[in-house]
Motif scaffolding. Structure first.
Motif, short mmCIF file in Angstrom:
data_model
loop_
_atom_site.label_atom_id
_atom_site.label_comp_id
_atom_site.label_asym_id
_atom_site.label_seq_id
_atom_site.Cartn_x
_atom_site.Cartn_y
_atom_site.Cartn_z
N ARG A 179 0.84 -1.20 0.00
CA ARG A 179 0.00 0.00 0.00
C ARG A 179 0.87 1.25 0.00
NH1 ARG A 179 -5.35 -0.58 1.39
NH2 ARG A 179 -5.94 -2.74 1.86
N CYS A 180 0.33 2.31 -0.57
CA CYS A 180 1.03 3.60 -0.58
C CYS A 180 1.34 4.03 0.86
CB CYS A 180 0.14 4.65 -1.26
SG CYS A 180 0.76 6.33 -1.09
N VAL A 181 2.61 4.35 1.12
CA VAL A 181 2.99 4.75 2.48
C VAL A 181 2.53 6.17 2.81
CG1 VAL A 181 4.94 3.16 2.79
CG2 VAL A 181 5.33 5.38 1.69
N GLY A 182 2.01 6.88 1.79
CA GLY A 182 1.47 8.22 2.03
C GLY A 182 0.01 8.18 2.46
N CYS A 183 -0.82 7.36 1.78
CA CYS A 183 -2.26 7.42 2.01
C CYS A 183 -2.94 6.07 2.14
CB CYS A 183 -2.93 8.22 0.88
SG CYS A 183 -2.94 7.31 -0.69
N GLY A 184 -2.20 4.97 1.92
CA GLY A 184 -2.81 3.64 2.08
C GLY A 184 -3.48 3.11 0.83
N LEU B 72 4.55 4.46 -3.33
CA LEU B 72 3.69 5.65 -3.32
C LEU B 72 2.71 5.56 -4.48
CD1 LEU B 72 6.32 8.52 -2.73
CD2 LEU B 72 4.62 7.68 -1.08
N CYS B 73 1.49 6.10 -4.27
CA CYS B 73 0.53 6.20 -5.37
C CYS B 73 0.86 7.46 -6.18
CB CYS B 73 -0.90 6.24 -4.83
SG CYS B 73 -1.30 7.80 -4.02
N ASP B 74 0.16 7.62 -7.28
CA ASP B 74 0.38 8.77 -8.16
C ASP B 74 0.19 10.09 -7.40
OD1 ASP B 74 1.21 9.34 -10.69
OD2 ASP B 74 -0.83 9.71 -11.43
N GLY B 75 -0.86 10.12 -6.58
CA GLY B 75 -1.19 11.36 -5.86
C GLY B 75 -0.16 11.74 -4.81
N CYS B 76 0.53 10.76 -4.25
CA CYS B 76 1.49 11.02 -3.17
C CYS B 76 2.93 11.14 -3.67
CB CYS B 76 1.42 9.92 -2.11
SG CYS B 76 -0.14 9.90 -1.20
N LEU B 77 3.14 10.85 -4.96
CA LEU B 77 4.49 10.81 -5.52
C LEU B 77 5.25 12.11 -5.26
CD1 LEU B 77 5.93 8.52 -6.93
CD2 LEU B 77 5.13 9.40 -9.13
ZN LIG Z 1 -0.88 7.73 -1.76
#
Ligand SMILES: [Zn+2]
Length: 247
Positions: A154-159, A174-179
């Motif tokens: 899972r993205c370590v920024g937002c899950g 990281l997901c695209d949004g948290c990159l």
């Molecule tokens: Zn994220």
């Protein structure tokens, strides 16, 4: 001085005097031990066979203030295949180097010995195209043993489960949004994250029958090299040496 039994894998050897060797041994229970093998460089020496890098043996050691002394040794596994193939030798050397960096004298880290043993057996015996994947297995599980495994689920920024990149500083994908939250983050494909999850979850047996994409093995290698450098300050000497041998 006390005499004690231990099982160990030789990480490195260096010459001492005219005929002796110092063995740097990762032991199963006692962490790293440096031990003198007297006369190991003499022809037909009793301790010659055990005084080779990667040898897994049962040792009878005299403890000493700085150096132990090998009294007797009996080989459990030796890996001639690692000495017959430069790629396998280089990868095994890299694994031993990494174990040396993270191990401590006199203190065992649960699972490190078993992981190195599994890693060397894999590199010695696995099909050639999977040698690099075996190294990824070793790196990931070494980080797990140290309690430092990065997250690949899972993205370590937002899950979010959507994977777009990897941050060594934030410790995982990281997901695209948290990159944008880590300017040093690098791109990482979902297929590579899936390979990492497989290598973390399935143990050494999980490599059998695996047909990973070359691109994913290489991408995971680059990401883990960055993570090991960032978290442990580890920059391996081994690959550089092999590149020099080949050129
Ligand atoms: Zn994220």
């Amino acid at each position: 001085m006390a005499l004690y039994r231990t099982e160990g894998i030789v990480l490195r050897v260096r010459d001492l005097g005219d005929a002796d060797r110092i063995l740097e041994i990762l032991t199963r229970q006692g962490g790293r031990v440096d031990a003198v093998a007297h006369g190991a460089r003499r022809p037909r020496a009793k301790l010659a066979g055990v005084s080779q890098t990667f040898t897994h043996a049962r040792f009878l050691l005299w403890s000493g203030r700085e150096l132990a002394t090998v009294s007797q040794a009996e080989i459990v596994y030796s890996y001639p295949a690692l000495y017959e193939d430069l790629d396998r030798f280089a990868m095994a050397s890299y694994m031993a180097e990494l174990a040396e960096v993270v191990s401590r004298p006199g203190a065992s880290q649960g699972g490190l010995f078993e992981l190195l043993s599994a890693g060397l057996a894999l590199v010695a015996g696995i099909d050639r195209p999977l040698v690099d994947a075996a190294a990824r297995f070793y790196e990931l599980n070494l980080l797990r043993v140290l309690g430092m495994a990065p997250r690949f689920d899972r993205c370590v920024g937002c899950g979010s489960v959507a994977v777009a990149g990897f941050s060594a500083a934030m410790g995982g994908v990281l997901c695209d949004g948290c990159l944008g939250r880590d300017p040093q983050a690098v791109a990482l494909s979902p297929a590579t994250a899936a390979l990492a999850r497989h290598l973390l979850a399935r143990g050494a047996a999980g490599l059998a029958g695996l047909t990973p994409e070359r691109r994913s093995v290489d991408e995971l290698g680059a990401v883990l090299a960055g993570f090991l450098a960032y978290q442990l300050g580890f920059v391996p000497k081994t690959p550089r040496v092999v590149r020099q041998l080949r050129s």
